[in-house]
Write a protein that holds these residues in place. Structure first.
Motif, PDB file in Angstrom:
ATOM      1  N   SER A  34       0.834  -1.205   0.000  1.00 41.70           N
ATOM      2  CA  SER A  34       0.000   0.000   0.000  1.00 41.70           C
ATOM      3  C   SER A  34       0.868   1.254   0.000  1.00 41.70           C
ATOM      4  O   SER A  34       0.537   2.239  -0.657  1.00 41.70           O
ATOM      5  N   GLY A  35       1.976   1.225   0.702  1.00 35.45           N
ATOM      6  CA  GLY A  35       2.876   2.375   0.717  1.00 35.45           C
ATOM      7  C   GLY A  35       3.560   2.582  -0.625  1.00 35.45           C
ATOM      8  O   GLY A  35       3.745   3.718  -1.081  1.00 35.45           O
ATOM      9  N   GLY A  38       0.755   3.846  -2.900  1.00 34.93           N
ATOM     10  CA  GLY A  38       0.390   5.198  -2.493  1.00 34.93           C
ATOM     11  C   GLY A  38       1.472   6.210  -2.815  1.00 34.93           C
ATOM     12  O   GLY A  38       1.183   7.356  -3.147  1.00 34.93           O
ATOM     13  N   LEU A  41       1.327   8.105  -6.040  1.00 42.20           N
ATOM     14  CA  LEU A  41       0.405   9.240  -6.143  1.00 42.20           C
ATOM     15  C   LEU A  41       1.034  10.523  -5.639  1.00 42.20           C
ATOM     16  O   LEU A  41       0.552  11.610  -5.957  1.00 42.20           O
ATOM     17  N   THR A  42       2.046  10.415  -4.809  1.00 47.62           N
ATOM     18  CA  THR A  42       2.752  11.592  -4.290  1.00 47.62           C
ATOM     19  C   THR A  42       4.222  11.443  -4.665  1.00 47.62           C
ATOM     20  O   THR A  42       5.037  11.050  -3.851  1.00 47.62           O
ATOM     21  N   GLY A  92      -8.016   0.421   1.745  1.00 43.98           N
ATOM     22  CA  GLY A  92      -7.133   1.549   1.445  1.00 43.98           C
ATOM     23  C   GLY A  92      -7.145   2.591   2.550  1.00 43.98           C
ATOM     24  O   GLY A  92      -6.093   3.088   2.973  1.00 43.98           O
ATOM     25  N   THR A  95      -5.320   1.122   5.615  1.00 40.33           N
ATOM     26  CA  THR A  95      -3.861   1.063   5.505  1.00 40.33           C
ATOM     27  C   THR A  95      -3.244   2.443   5.675  1.00 40.33           C
ATOM     28  O   THR A  95      -2.170   2.577   6.257  1.00 40.33           O
ATOM     29  N   ARG A  96      -3.908   3.453   5.191  1.00 37.70           N
ATOM     30  CA  ARG A  96      -3.387   4.815   5.390  1.00 37.70           C
ATOM     31  C   ARG A  96      -3.494   5.215   6.851  1.00 37.70           C
ATOM     32  O   ARG A  96      -2.587   5.811   7.419  1.00 37.70           O
ATOM     33  N   CYS A 101       0.026  -1.836   5.514  1.00 42.98           N
ATOM     34  CA  CYS A 101      -0.897  -2.932   5.241  1.00 42.98           C
ATOM     35  C   CYS A 101      -0.324  -4.232   5.819  1.00 42.98           C
ATOM     36  O   CYS A 101       0.668  -4.229   6.543  1.00 42.98           O
TER      37      CYS A 101
END
Length: 141
Positions: A34-35, A38, A41-42, A92, A95-96, A101
């Motif tokens: 997940s990291g 994610g 996206l950044t 999602g 996990t954030r 996760c």
């Protein structure tokens, strides 16, 4: 017990551990899916290539396994697409909120003896047990 495959599960576990170790020793990153996703996206300078390569390997490995003659499980949605999408959004968000996760906390965090990952993994497991029990005994799934 159906689908009990200890040998392939053990081999898969070793490969996952090897992958996490290679990423950690190679570039000092934690293999939390997940990291990694994610982080796409950044974008940060220098992060795109390794994240994209890791995810490409993750997606292409089962396809290559199938092409090589390995048997792949049939993908069956257990509910409506909307229900599964809602479940994915909850995962999602969780996990954030939890800072990782199951792969990040369960595989990498426990290997680093992280107390936070131990707590998160225990909660993942307890939630999974409770969900299965509720689904089987109260809802008859």
């Amino acid at each position: 017990m159906e689908h009990f495959t200890p040998a392939s599960a053990a081999i898969g576990g070793v490969l996952i551990g090897l992958s996490a170790t290679m990423l950690w020793l190679g570039i000092g990153r934690i293999a939390g899916i997940s990291g990694i996703l994610g982080g796409l996206l950044t974008l940060h300078a220098g992060d795109l290539a390794w994240r994209a390569a890791f995810l490409a390997g993750l997606i292409s490995a089962p396809l290559l396994y199938g092409i090589a003659g390995g048997s792949l499980p049939e993908i069956v949605l257990p509910g409506s697409l909307a229900f599964v999408t809602a479940g994915g959004l909850l995962v999602g968000f969780g996990t954030r909120l939890g800072g990782g996760c199951t792969s990040g906390h369960g595989v990498c965090g426990l290997a680093r003896l992280s107390p936070r990952s131990l707590g998160a993994t225990l909660l993942f497991m307890a939630s999974g047990f409770a969900t299965v029990w509720l689904a089987r005994h109260l809802f008859g799934a």
